[in-house]
Each structure stands twice: as structure tokens, then as C-alpha cells.
Design a protein around this motif. Sequence first.
Motif, PDB file in Angstrom:
ATOM      1  N   ARG A   1      44.011  43.777  52.847  1.00  0.00           N
ATOM      2  CA  ARG A   1      43.231  44.906  52.344  1.00  0.00           C
ATOM      3  C   ARG A   1      42.010  44.385  51.589  1.00  0.00           C
ATOM      4  N   ARG A   2      40.969  45.192  51.596  1.00  0.00           N
ATOM      5  CA  ARG A   2      39.765  44.864  50.837  1.00  0.00           C
ATOM      6  C   ARG A   2      39.931  45.337  49.391  1.00  0.00           C
ATOM      7  N   PHE A   3      39.101  44.781  48.514  1.00  0.00           N
ATOM      8  CA  PHE A   3      39.200  45.049  47.076  1.00  0.00           C
ATOM      9  C   PHE A   3      39.163  46.544  46.776  1.00  0.00           C
ATOM     10  N   ASN A   4      38.132  47.241  47.264  1.00  0.00           N
ATOM     11  CA  ASN A   4      37.996  48.664  46.935  1.00  0.00           C
ATOM     12  C   ASN A   4      39.131  49.497  47.517  1.00  0.00           C
ATOM     13  N   GLU A   5      39.663  49.082  48.653  1.00  0.00           N
ATOM     14  CA  GLU A   5      40.815  49.773  49.226  1.00  0.00           C
ATOM     15  C   GLU A   5      42.031  49.600  48.306  1.00  0.00           C
ATOM     16  N   LEU A   6      42.232  48.375  47.824  1.00  0.00           N
ATOM     17  CA  LEU A   6      43.328  48.125  46.881  1.00  0.00           C
ATOM     18  C   LEU A   6      43.149  48.949  45.612  1.00  0.00           C
ATOM     19  N   LYS A   7      41.934  48.987  45.107  1.00  0.00           N
ATOM     20  CA  LYS A   7      41.650  49.731  43.876  1.00  0.00           C
ATOM     21  C   LYS A   7      41.996  51.205  44.053  1.00  0.00           C
ATOM     22  N   ARG A   8      41.633  51.758  45.199  1.00  0.00           N
ATOM     23  CA  ARG A   8      41.942  53.157  45.495  1.00  0.00           C
ATOM     24  C   ARG A   8      43.455  53.384  45.615  1.00  0.00           C
ATOM     25  N   LEU A   9      44.136  52.470  46.335  1.00  0.00           N
ATOM     26  CA  LEU A   9      45.572  52.626  46.572  1.00  0.00           C
ATOM     27  C   LEU A   9      46.406  52.440  45.309  1.00  0.00           C
ATOM     28  N   VAL A  10      46.018  51.484  44.483  1.00  0.00           N
ATOM     29  CA  VAL A  10      46.785  51.218  43.266  1.00  0.00           C
ATOM     30  C   VAL A  10      46.606  52.369  42.281  1.00  0.00           C
ATOM     31  N   GLY A  11      45.401  52.859  42.133  1.00  0.00           N
ATOM     32  CA  GLY A  11      45.155  54.019  41.284  1.00  0.00           C
ATOM     33  C   GLY A  11      45.344  53.728  39.812  1.00  0.00           C
ATOM     34  N   GLY A  12      44.324  54.011  39.032  1.00  0.00           N
ATOM     35  CA  GLY A  12      44.408  53.838  37.590  1.00  0.00           C
ATOM     36  C   GLY A  12      44.094  52.440  37.095  1.00  0.00           C
ATOM     37  N   VAL A  13      43.911  51.489  37.993  1.00  0.00           N
ATOM     38  CA  VAL A  13      43.592  50.123  37.585  1.00  0.00           C
ATOM     39  C   VAL A  13      42.072  49.978  37.495  1.00  0.00           C
ATOM     40  N   SER A  14      41.616  49.305  36.454  1.00  0.00           N
ATOM     41  CA  SER A  14      40.181  49.068  36.321  1.00  0.00           C
ATOM     42  C   SER A  14      39.769  47.930  37.249  1.00  0.00           C
ATOM     43  N   GLN A  15      38.488  47.871  37.543  1.00  0.00           N
ATOM     44  CA  GLN A  15      37.974  46.795  38.396  1.00  0.00           C
ATOM     45  C   GLN A  15      38.263  45.438  37.761  1.00  0.00           C
ATOM     46  N   ARG A  16      38.065  45.349  36.463  1.00  0.00           N
ATOM     47  CA  ARG A  16      38.315  44.089  35.748  1.00  0.00           C
ATOM     48  C   ARG A  16      39.785  43.671  35.844  1.00  0.00           C
ATOM     49  N   MET A  17      40.702  44.628  35.641  1.00  0.00           N
ATOM     50  CA  MET A  17      42.131  44.314  35.675  1.00  0.00           C
ATOM     51  C   MET A  17      42.586  43.952  37.088  1.00  0.00           C
ATOM     52  N   LEU A  18      42.043  44.635  38.097  1.00  0.00           N
ATOM     53  CA  LEU A  18      42.405  44.306  39.475  1.00  0.00           C
ATOM     54  C   LEU A  18      41.907  42.905  39.832  1.00  0.00           C
ATOM     55  N   THR A  19      40.703  42.569  39.412  1.00  0.00           N
ATOM     56  CA  THR A  19      40.171  41.221  39.641  1.00  0.00           C
ATOM     57  C   THR A  19      41.064  40.180  38.969  1.00  0.00           C
ATOM     58  N   PHE A  20      41.422  40.423  37.718  1.00  0.00           N
ATOM     59  CA  PHE A  20      42.285  39.520  36.959  1.00  0.00           C
ATOM     60  C   PHE A  20      43.641  39.360  37.651  1.00  0.00           C
ATOM     61  N   THR A  21      44.214  40.467  38.100  1.00  0.00           N
ATOM     62  CA  THR A  21      45.521  40.456  38.760  1.00  0.00           C
ATOM     63  C   THR A  21      45.460  39.677  40.066  1.00  0.00           C
ATOM     64  N   LEU A  22      44.447  39.957  40.886  1.00  0.00           N
ATOM     65  CA  LEU A  22      44.317  39.263  42.174  1.00  0.00           C
ATOM     66  C   LEU A  22      44.112  37.762  41.976  1.00  0.00           C
ATOM     67  N   ARG A  23      43.329  37.381  40.980  1.00  0.00           N
ATOM     68  CA  ARG A  23      43.121  35.949  40.702  1.00  0.00           C
ATOM     69  C   ARG A  23      44.427  35.283  40.291  1.00  0.00           C
ATOM     70  N   GLY A  24      45.210  35.956  39.475  1.00  0.00           N
ATOM     71  CA  GLY A  24      46.496  35.407  39.056  1.00  0.00           C
ATOM     72  C   GLY A  24      47.456  35.259  40.221  1.00  0.00           C
ATOM     73  N   LEU A  25      47.512  36.276  41.078  1.00  0.00           N
ATOM     74  CA  LEU A  25      48.383  36.215  42.247  1.00  0.00           C
ATOM     75  C   LEU A  25      47.929  35.130  43.216  1.00  0.00           C
ATOM     76  N   GLU A  26      46.616  34.966  43.324  1.00  0.00           N
ATOM     77  CA  GLU A  26      46.073  33.902  44.179  1.00  0.00           C
ATOM     78  C   GLU A  26      46.395  32.530  43.586  1.00  0.00           C
ATOM     79  N   ARG A  27      46.231  32.387  42.297  1.00  0.00           N
ATOM     80  CA  ARG A  27      46.530  31.112  41.624  1.00  0.00           C
ATOM     81  C   ARG A  27      47.986  30.712  41.805  1.00  0.00           C
TER      82      ARG A  27
END
Length: 131
Positions: A47-73
Motif C-alpha cells: 500500500r502507498r502512504f496516503n492509502e495507509l493513512k486513510r485506512l488506519v484513520g486517526g493517525v497523523s502523518q508524522r505518527m504514520l511516518t514514525f511507525t513505518l520507519r520503526g517497522l522497517e527498521r
Amino acid sequence: MELGHNEGTATIAQHNPGDCRVVGTVLSRIGDKWSILVVMMLTDGPRRFNELKRLVGGVSQRMLTFTLRGLERDGLVSRTVYPTIPPRVEYELTDLGRSLQVPVQALGAWAFSNLPAIQEARSRFDEGRPN
């Protein structure tokens, strides 16, 4: 029988507090509200970032970026950048991330099946009645 053995079982390793701290870092990642939701949203494929942001709902762009980086790490999510204009970025579960699906789904199923009991316990607690 030797200490630490039960009939038909292997020796249980000694408790090491250092191991708890290390495992705690992993559990804090996968136990995070947003991480669990992202893993669930990626179960059907990339999924693309904005699609994830829409699907997750309620998550800020900053928090989603932080979460994805952590999961990637932690090796649970991979990030692929496609050389288009503008660049297209997709996130998907790695094999390790896919191995997390079963326990996450089991935890979700447990939460749904126990929700009425949990809500009742919360109500009793909030009203000052002991459980």
C-alpha cells in the motif's frame, strides 16, 4: 528428574533480566496501537502512504511516518521507491512481518470476543465497584 525438567519437557532456560529488556523493545514495537493497525492494513498486499493513512484513520502523518520507519527498521515492513515523477513509494510486509499476522489476528479476535466483559469491568471500576 533433574531440576528444570518435567517428564517430556526440555530444560527451561534461566531467567535473564537482560533478555526481558531486549524482548521488551520488540514487544513495545508490535504492541503499539499504530503498528498493529499498519500490519493489519498491509495483510492484503503493498500500500502507498496516503492509502495507509486513510485506512488506519486517526493517525497523523508524522505518527504514520514514525511507525513505518520503526517497522522497517525492525524488518517487518519493506519500503520500495519507484522512479516515477512524482516518486511512488509502497510499503509491504516482509516475511517476518507476515509471520506476525497470525498472532495479531488472534489478539484481535480475543479482544472482540472479550469486549463485553472488558466493558463491564470498566463500568464497574469507573463506578467504584470492585471487580
